[in-house]
Design a protein around this motif. Structure first.
Motif, PDB file in Angstrom:
ATOM      1  N   ASP A 112       0.682  -1.076  -0.025  1.00  0.00           N
ATOM      2  CA  ASP A 112       0.086  -0.083  -0.159  1.00  0.00           C
ATOM      3  C   ASP A 112       0.961   1.396  -0.053  1.00  0.00           C
ATOM      4  N   VAL A 113       0.348   2.219  -1.004  1.00  0.00           N
ATOM      5  CA  VAL A 113       1.272   3.766  -0.535  1.00  0.00           C
ATOM      6  C   VAL A 113       0.047   4.685  -0.719  1.00  0.00           C
ATOM      7  N   PHE A 114       0.397   5.834  -0.030  1.00  0.00           N
ATOM      8  CA  PHE A 114      -0.569   6.976  -0.137  1.00  0.00           C
ATOM      9  C   PHE A 114       0.031   7.944  -0.617  1.00  0.00           C
ATOM     10  N   ILE A 115      -0.628   8.448  -1.591  1.00  0.00           N
ATOM     11  CA  ILE A 115       0.021   9.737  -2.436  1.00  0.00           C
ATOM     12  C   ILE A 115      -0.454  10.846  -1.677  1.00  0.00           C
ATOM     13  N   PHE A 116       0.541  11.777  -1.420  1.00  0.00           N
ATOM     14  CA  PHE A 116       0.223  13.181  -0.640  1.00  0.00           C
ATOM     15  C   PHE A 116       0.590  14.218  -1.368  1.00  0.00           C
ATOM     16  N   SER A 117       1.087  14.136  -2.395  1.00  0.00           N
ATOM     17  CA  SER A 117       1.772  15.336  -3.263  1.00  0.00           C
ATOM     18  C   SER A 117       1.708  14.876  -4.976  1.00  0.00           C
ATOM     19  N   ARG A 118       1.415  15.649  -5.504  1.00  0.00           N
ATOM     20  CA  ARG A 118       1.447  15.640  -7.205  1.00  0.00           C
ATOM     21  C   ARG A 118       1.985  16.966  -7.740  1.00  0.00           C
ATOM     22  N   GLN A 119       3.026  16.875  -8.452  1.00  0.00           N
ATOM     23  CA  GLN A 119       3.455  18.044  -9.459  1.00  0.00           C
ATOM     24  C   GLN A 119       3.530  19.249  -8.417  1.00  0.00           C
ATOM     25  N   HIS A 120       4.175  19.186  -7.091  1.00  0.00           N
ATOM     26  CA  HIS A 120       4.460  20.418  -6.371  1.00  0.00           C
ATOM     27  C   HIS A 120       5.934  20.884  -6.434  1.00  0.00           C
ATOM     28  N   PRO A 121       6.426  21.790  -6.686  1.00  0.00           N
ATOM     29  CA  PRO A 121       7.737  22.133  -6.499  1.00  0.00           C
ATOM     30  C   PRO A 121       8.626  21.601  -5.257  1.00  0.00           C
ATOM     31  N   LEU A 122       9.716  21.229  -5.646  1.00  0.00           N
ATOM     32  CA  LEU A 122      10.698  21.158  -4.563  1.00  0.00           C
ATOM     33  C   LEU A 122      12.001  21.871  -4.799  1.00  0.00           C
ATOM     34  N   GLU A 123      13.050  21.919  -4.077  1.00  0.00           N
ATOM     35  CA  GLU A 123      14.229  22.750  -4.414  1.00  0.00           C
ATOM     36  C   GLU A 123      14.967  22.248  -5.640  1.00  0.00           C
ATOM     37  N   GLY A 124      14.756  20.915  -5.718  1.00  0.00           N
ATOM     38  CA  GLY A 124      15.601  20.376  -6.896  1.00  0.00           C
ATOM     39  C   GLY A 124      14.939  19.862  -8.170  1.00  0.00           C
ATOM     40  N   GLY A 125      13.311  20.653  -8.254  1.00  0.00           N
ATOM     41  CA  GLY A 125      12.700  20.368  -9.380  1.00  0.00           C
ATOM     42  C   GLY A 125      11.106  19.834  -8.740  1.00  0.00           C
ATOM     43  N   ILE A 126      10.479  19.180  -9.929  1.00  0.00           N
ATOM     44  CA  ILE A 126       8.882  19.105  -9.643  1.00  0.00           C
ATOM     45  C   ILE A 126       9.052  17.481  -9.663  1.00  0.00           C
ATOM     46  N   PRO A 127       8.644  16.889  -8.578  1.00  0.00           N
ATOM     47  CA  PRO A 127       8.779  15.568  -8.706  1.00  0.00           C
ATOM     48  C   PRO A 127       7.148  14.948  -9.229  1.00  0.00           C
ATOM     49  N   ASP A 128       6.889  13.936  -9.955  1.00  0.00           N
ATOM     50  CA  ASP A 128       5.824  13.444 -10.355  1.00  0.00           C
ATOM     51  C   ASP A 128       4.670  13.369  -9.233  1.00  0.00           C
ATOM     52  N   LEU A 129       5.098  12.225  -8.417  1.00  0.00           N
ATOM     53  CA  LEU A 129       4.367  11.869  -7.506  1.00  0.00           C
ATOM     54  C   LEU A 129       5.243  11.733  -6.051  1.00  0.00           C
ATOM     55  N   LEU A 130       4.750  12.265  -4.995  1.00  0.00           N
ATOM     56  CA  LEU A 130       5.151  11.753  -3.636  1.00  0.00           C
ATOM     57  C   LEU A 130       4.232  11.113  -2.956  1.00  0.00           C
ATOM     58  N   ALA A 131       4.622  10.004  -2.277  1.00  0.00           N
ATOM     59  CA  ALA A 131       3.769   9.256  -1.414  1.00  0.00           C
ATOM     60  C   ALA A 131       4.374   8.815   0.165  1.00  0.00           C
ATOM     61  N   LEU A 132       3.640   8.236   0.846  1.00  0.00           N
ATOM     62  CA  LEU A 132       4.192   7.855   2.264  1.00  0.00           C
ATOM     63  C   LEU A 132       3.761   6.116   2.194  1.00  0.00           C
ATOM     64  N   ASP A 133       4.931   5.456   2.672  1.00  0.00           N
ATOM     65  CA  ASP A 133       4.506   3.829   3.060  1.00  0.00           C
ATOM     66  C   ASP A 133       4.095   3.942   4.332  1.00  0.00           C
ATOM     67  N   LYS A 134       3.713   2.771   4.759  1.00  0.00           N
ATOM     68  CA  LYS A 134       3.088   2.492   6.326  1.00  0.00           C
ATOM     69  C   LYS A 134       3.981   2.953   7.532  1.00  0.00           C
ATOM     70  N   PHE A 135       5.360   2.894   6.905  1.00  0.00           N
ATOM     71  CA  PHE A 135       6.096   3.507   8.202  1.00  0.00           C
ATOM     72  C   PHE A 135       6.469   4.952   8.285  1.00  0.00           C
TER      73      PHE A 135
END
Length: 369
Positions: A44-67
């Motif tokens: 299982d993964v929980f997506i919590f961000s999409r296409q939001h800029p970080l210092e190094g660029g714009i990641p496609d998807l950011l998610a969290l694992d169960k940990f």
């Protein structure tokens, strides 16, 4: 990877090979995976961000694992390491994003989630609002995984995942080198198939580079569980509800009995799939004991039915939360001071009776017609 459709008739069974159907664009691949995160990994993964800029660029998807670890997903239509994404870029970009987010504490992660949730509500992404199931990131994570984390337990590790229609041999070799030298990196293929004359499309996934989750499991204390209490609650409740949930044995009806969140799954034909009746046994962490209805599926009609019958539940003393779409939608809670309350037989009998009433009320609601 080959995919076949099985075609059956009264006299024969045969298979027809499906043809690869290319993903139209990386945006289309991103939208497909965003709406269906279960396809991303064999966990299982929980997506919590999409296409939001970080210092190094714009990641496609950011998610969290169960940990609570952050997962960075780099997506590529077609073959990895080709076109605009060279072999160097396809592996280097997620490392840059992981480095950028390495210093993010819970508050900054929650800021990303708030922007993501706002995007969904405002219709930027064509996905249901249930993908952002709570107001705060901690609550949303708990809703998805059933695990309560403290703020300082988030982002202990950064994980990188390259997703492409085809992972090239070069990408695989480079990723394995990075994995063997301490990088938490995985590679996943996602391919679409269709059969001539059919509008049906099949999606197949294959994890090419993987590792055991023990690699990214933090060394933290587990949430306390109370197996003897769970066993007693099951004994007190199941004989009274077995005819309502159409189940022959408590072992088949109850799930997660070794966790702090044991739950009952109904097999009754009129009860919606994905509806669970749950004990939340968190006396020390939450200072409460809760019995509740959780909903683990996607049918909006079920949620609408629960909300439309709020007065029915409230007449029985339950609270209906119109802002929740997954866990504790309907519930009853007791404020407690410590886990010692679980040694009180009179209290456990009261909890069991409330649970039975919740199942009975849910049964009445879904069989009313």
């Amino acid at each position: 990877m080959r995919v076949f459709d099985q075609v059956e008739s009264a006299s024969t069974q045969r298979t027809e090979q499906c043809d690869r159907a290319a993903v139209q664009s990386e945006e289309a691949l991103e939208s497909l995976l965003h709406a269906n995160p279960a396809m991303l990994l064999d966990e299982d993964v929980f997506i919590f961000s999409r296409q939001h800029p970080l210092e190094g660029g714009i990641p496609d998807l950011l998610a969290l694992d169960k940990f609570g670890n952050v997962q960075v997903f780099e997506l590529k239509a077609g073959k990895s390491g080709t076109g605009s994404a060279s072999e160097e870029t396809i592996l280097g970009q997620p490392q840059t994003y992981a480095q950028s987010i390495h210093s993010y504490d819970y508050a900054r992660l929650n800021d990303l989630y708030q922007r993501y949730k706002s995007d969904i509500v405002q219709g930027r992404w064509d996905v249901p609002e249930r993908l952002a199931p709570a107001d705060a990131l901690r609550d949303a994570h708990e809703s998805v995984f059933g695990v309560s984390l403290k703020p300082d337990e988030f982002n202990s590790e950064q994980r990188m995942v390259v997703v492409a229609e085809e992972i090239t041999r070069q990408t695989e070799q480079n990723a394995r080198y990075l994995l063997n030298n301490g990088m938490n990196i995985q590679c996943v293929e996602v391919q679409c198939f269709e059969r001539d004359g059919s509008q049906h499309r099949t999606v197949a996934t294959n994890t090419v580079v993987d590792y055991d989750l023990s690699r990214v499991r933090p060394a933290r204390a587990a949430n306390p569980t109370y197996p003897e209490v769970v066993s007693e609650l099951v004994d007190l409740t199941f004989p009274k509800v077995r005819h309502l949930v159409d189940s022959g044995s408590p072992g088949l009806a109850f799930e997660n009995t070794d966790s702090y969140r044991p739950r009952l799954q109904s097999n009754h034909a009129d009860h919606p799939d994905g509806l669970k009746y749950v004990f939340y046994l968190r006396p020390a962490e939450w200072n409460s004991i809760i019995v509740a209805m959780d909903y683990m599926d996607q049918d909006r009609d079920t949620l609408d039915t629960l909300l439309a019958n709020a007065e029915v539940f409230e007449a029985q003393g339950f609270h209906v939360n119109p802002n929740r779409s997954r866990d504790r939608i309907v519930g009853f809670s007791w404020d407690v001071d410590s886990a010692e309350v679980l040694d009180d037989e009179e209290f456990l009998t009261e909890v069991a009776e409330r649970f039975v009433t919740l199942v009975e009320t849910g049964h009445d609601v879904f069989t009313a017609d």
